[in-house]
Scaffold this active site. Structure first.
Site: not given
Length: 253
Positions: A137, A147
């Site tokens: 990402s 994350y």
């Protein structure tokens, strides 16, 4: 025909990888936790594209399930040519308020499972050739709770592995999309239009997968779909963390 194993294949980017690879005549091994969802997409793909589709139900937070998938990747009698590490989920950004067991599961799925499956795939790909795609990402380029940390690990390891195993005819690519229309956000309780992200920042899953597959075929270590997100990553590299982390508190990537 080539064979691709895709984790997190029951929805979102994983399902889109499955469709686009089937369109290219690849046989598939689909991995996810939900047998009903896997059977549905497998039946759909077999009917539309006429390729072989194997279903492998596994929870990648469970070490025994990870080993079952790894064993399939090590199978030399029916080798896998492309591994797509796509399985993952998000958590609220407030680390200290989250259940630590959820955070550990999050780490296992994003980092440990991906590492174990890469290790298994390399056992049969080295020398024969193959590709590994790790779905990361743009969050991996900024400061954004665990994350971001998990995705940063995937990006860094993919960069090294792509160089290291090129001599063995294996490419490793981290595909780094920004906000993408999938069910990922809905599973976190964020219905469409309520993520706090402008409409122009959203990507289409088909475009993300198409660009990711193209860059993997070219042997690139990092693929950032869309010019706007490539510009954001370049900008984030020169801005202080205090600025990027403040912006990153909005939405989910």
């Amino acid at each position: 025909m080539p064979t691709a194993l895709i984790t997190g294949a029951s929805a979102g980017l994983g399902a889109e990888f499955a469709r686009q690879l089937a369109r290219r005549r690849a046989d598939l091994i689909l991995v996810a936790r939900s047998v009903e969802a896997l059977d549905h997409i497998a039946s759909e793909i077999r009917s539309e594209f006429g390729v072989a589709v194997e279903v492998l139900v596994a929870d990648l937070a469970d070490e025994r399930d990870v080993e079952r998938v790894a064993a399939r990747l090590r199978d030399t009698s029916d080798p896998v040519d492309l591994l797509v590490n796509n399985a993952g989920f998000g958590l609220p950004l407030q680390f200290a308020d989250n259940d630590v067991d959820d955070e550990v599961r999050h780490l296992r799925v994003h980092v440990e499972a991906s590492m174990r499956l890469m290790h298994a795939a390399l056992q049969t790909m080295r020398g024969r050739g193959g590709r590994i795609i790790n779905v990361a990402s743009v969050a991996g380029f900024i400061s954004r709770s665990t994350y971001s940390a998990c995705k940063a690990w995937l990006i860094g390891f993919s960069r090294w592995a792509n160089l290291e195993y090129a001599r063995d005819r294996v490419s490793v690519t981290a595909v780094c999309p920004g906000f993408t229309h999938t069910s990922f956000h809905e599973r976190m309780g964020l219905p469409p239009g309520q993520e706090g992200v402008p409409a122009f920042m959203w990507l289409d899953a088909r475009d993300v997968v198409r660009e990711g597959l193209r860059d993997a075929a070219r042997g690139r270590s990092v693929s950032i779909p869309s010019f706007r997100y490539r510009a954001i990553v370049m900008l984030a590299a020169v801005l202080p963390d205090s600025v990027t982390s403040g912006v990153a508190r909005r939405g989910r990537v």
